[in-house]
Each structure stands twice: as structure tokens, then as C-alpha cells.
Scaffold this active site. Sequence first.
Site, PDB file in Angstrom:
ATOM      1  N   LYS A 102       1.137  -0.819  -0.146  1.00  0.00           N
ATOM      2  CA  LYS A 102       0.335  -0.122   0.002  1.00  0.00           C
ATOM      3  C   LYS A 102       0.534   1.124   0.678  1.00  0.00           C
ATOM      4  O   LYS A 102       1.821   1.425   0.284  1.00  0.00           O
ATOM      5  CB  LYS A 102      -0.952  -0.239   1.382  1.00  0.00           C
ATOM      6  N   SER A 158      -9.852  -1.129   7.105  1.00  0.00           N
ATOM      7  CA  SER A 158      -9.428  -0.538   5.729  1.00  0.00           C
ATOM      8  C   SER A 158      -8.842  -2.130   5.165  1.00  0.00           C
ATOM      9  O   SER A 158      -8.205  -1.571   4.049  1.00  0.00           O
ATOM     10  CB  SER A 158      -8.002   0.897   5.819  1.00  0.00           C
ATOM     11  N   SER A 198      -9.615   1.004   2.525  1.00  0.00           N
ATOM     12  CA  SER A 198      -8.644   2.317   1.593  1.00  0.00           C
ATOM     13  C   SER A 198      -7.908   1.048   1.110  1.00  0.00           C
ATOM     14  O   SER A 198      -7.108   1.940   0.119  1.00  0.00           O
ATOM     15  CB  SER A 198      -8.351   3.387   2.181  1.00  0.00           C
TER      16      SER A 198
END
Lengths: 92, 429
Positions: free
Chosen positions: B33, B132, B108
Amino acid sequence: MSEPRVEPDDVRHVAQLARVSLAGEDVEAFTEQFADILDHFETLDEVPDVDADADLVNVLRTDEVHEGLSQEEALRNAAETEDGYFVGPNVS
Amino acid sequence: MSGIEDPHDAFLHVETVEGADKGPLADTSVAVKDNISTADVPTTCGSAMLEDYVPPYTATAVERLLEAGATVVGKTNMDEFGMGTTTETSAFGATENPAAPGHVPGGSSGGSAAAVAAGEADVALGTDTGGSVRCPAAFCGVVGIKPTYGLVSRYGLIAYANSLETIGPIARNVKDAARTLDVVAGPDERDATTHEAGAETNYAAAADGDVEGMEIGVPTELVEGADDAVVETFWDTIAKLESQGASYHEVSLPSVEHAVQAYYVIAMSEASSNLARFDGVRYGKDVDPETGNWNEAFAEVRGEGFGEEVKRRVLLGTYALSAGYHEKYYDKAQDARAWVKQDFDESLAEADVLASPTMPVPPMELGESLDDPLQMYLADANTTPVNLANLPAISVPAGETDDGLPVGLQFVGGKFEEETIIRAGSALA
């Protein structure tokens, strides 16, 4: 539940505190959205007082010197540097 | 030369970083990420503010993956600074859900889940502050683990809400997620919140699918509010676990009715403080200020560099912490947090794990939820309580709705009881 009143001036005020410039249409949209969101947050009033017994301990370490970033590495993402320093906006 | 084609826009940068020749993750490709620092590889947090930012150091979690032989294949798309549930608040465009075309991948960590679901990486690292990792895992039909707070070092993670956030793995099956967690878990002198509990782990061995005799608590509050299609799939899955020897009982967690509000007050407050560092001087957007006043210059940089959702949260956090509102919002949210912890502890005394739908809704259509922030926040009803309680949780695929949309099931366990949730999850994926 009472609707928390949010005025455009409230949004402008927190934006100023947070150092975020806002366009006029953002102020308008945020005024409406903040009223909805803060209204939802109001339900926290129903939460009882709770004794938090956090089982936490402080973590300490010996104060030893370790290698860190070089000055060059630390400066490499800056928009502007001068003689090994960051250059910021004027203080006035 | 990378073989990644990225038809779903899961990646922000495709760049290979080779790990050690040997190790438990040799021959394993990992997507990371884009809020986790990788030396000399851009790390943008999905924000225009950090579009040109290249970290001078690597996060501990990535360091450990490389030492274990994994190969980093790229950095994945995400909601800006982790603030979103759909990956649509990224400054660099949306990611499509490979398991549900035309729909969001969740957020996310949507790029990480999409990369794994599409087979472009074997495993991925995401971060979970209020769901997330688990939300995109559920929406993309893959597995995601949110570890106990303190199990995985956050050194090198660009902070959004420190007291809530964790780094966790996403994979196509529980075993791969578990062996990735084995590698990244453990104390780190650079993150004082890490715990000895992660030092010697063998989570992969716990992925044996054996739920014989396991007692599952089902919090009614986390099932009642969900979509019918999700609830139906959830109970079908509980029945499947029963047929494998587990049993369940319903429990009540009255505190979770306040979890979303408490989560957002705390997360926004922490964000308003954390994101104060982005002033465009040491890193960040290069804006030529029109005026000489430094406060105005900072405001201009931040006005240009931050997207709408980030501004919304920074402003609301500033509001919640300001004089006259601190007691009303922030202090009450901390009470709610303590209450949620208490409720979980009590119900986990009578059950090995708690189970609920991961998300109360199936994946939204792309573009559907951007206009109404409050509706988007409410989608986090089942995931945020776990972050407030600092507990571990896993999302595993539980099947699909009649429309073919993935549904995830979440198991929550006691503090540092990752083995139990991994065992439960491995009975399903």
C-alpha cells in the site's frame, strides 16, 4: 435531537485554524455536511462514563546515538534548500 | 521487467524490489500500500500532496518481507491518506473491483486487495485504521487480517490516526495471509507500541481448518443493520461452520451502536494533528505563495495538496478538539472506546471468536457513494469497533449475493489471539 447549527463562518474559522484554504463552493458543501455529521456525533451524549483500565506500561530505551539520515537524504524531498537548510515562506 | 498489466488500476507505481535469495517468502510477490515507506520508490499516500515524495528509508514491515525473500512488485492505490471506504478519494483515480466489475474494491487498501484478487501479486500489505484491510478484502473476495494493535511495527507507515492503525496482510487464502503475518509481526525498537507477543509466532500452522468445538458469538447489533443479501450469506456460512463442528450463540454489544461516531471523532482528531506536518517545506507540494504571510502560504499549500475528504476530516478533527467542543466530542468518544473494549472483553470470555458480516453492504457501484460522506462513514459500522478495542480480526470470503457480489465474514478474537481467528478463517478459505 437538536440539529447542531453550522454556519459558513464556522467552517471558515476551523479552516483558518487548520491552515487549509477553501474555495467558496467547498465552504458551502462543508457547511451542510458538517451539520449532518455533527448531528450524528451527538449520539455520543448517550454514552455512560466508563472507567478505562488500560493495562499499559511506559516503554523506555537507553539514550544511545544511532546513525540517522544524512543531511542530503533529509533535504532531498524539499522544494527549496539553501546551504543545507530548508527554505520556508517568509515570516511576516 | 514486470509482467504486471494492471487492468484494474490497482497500482500507483509498478516497480520491482528484489528480496533475499532465500527465506520463508521466497518466490512470493508482494504489493505494498502506498502509505508504507519504501526507500527510493515513490510513496504518495494517494495524495497530490506527496505526488513527488520519495522516502529516504524503508518501513520495518517491508524490510522484514524483503529479508524473508519476498519480491515487492509495486505500490498500490488507496484512499487519500487512508481516508475512505472505496479507494475513490485517491488523487490518482479509482481502482476497479476485479471480482465485481463496475464496483469499488472497498477501501482504503483497495489497490492492495484488487492486486491480490486479480493475481498480480501473491500477497499484499494494507493498513487498517477503521476497516481498511478487511473492507477491501471482503469486497474483492479475498482474505485480510487486521492484527492486534502493536503486533506489527508501524515504523515507516505515514500516520493517519496512530492510536487505531495497524499494518496487515491481504492474500487469496488464509494460509498465505498467516505466513505473511508471521514474517512482519514482532517487536521493533523503532515502534515503542510493538509487543513481545509477536516475537515467536507460527500463525501459518494455525490455518488447519479445525473448528471442531469452537464457540462462536454473534453480536446481534452487527447483523441486524446489514443488507438482507449480506445477512442471508452470513447465516449460510455460520451453518457451514456448524456442520464442521463449531457452535454459535447470539450476544449483545450495546456499545457498538456508538462505535462509528467514536471512531470518526478520534480518527479525525488524530488526523488533524498528524497532517499538520504537511506544510510544503520539508516535503510536499511545491506552491509559490502569492503572499508573504507564512500562515497563508501553508494554507495555500494544504488547500491545493489535500483532496476534499482529507480537508473534511482535518477540519472536523480541528473542530472536535477546539475549546468548548473537546469535552463534548473527544472525551465522550474516549468513553465510548473504553465501553466498546469492555463489551468485547465480556463477550469474548464466553466465546472463542465473534463473527459478523465484515461489511453491512455489498460493494457499491463506482461513483455511487462519493456525494454523501456520512453514508460512507456508516458503512464502517462493523469494522470500526474492532479498531477501538485494539483487537485482531480477519475477513474471509463467505460467498456471494444473488447478484454475484462478494460477501465477507469477519471473525474477531481476543488480544494477541491471532491463532484463533486464523484457525476459524481457515475453515472457510
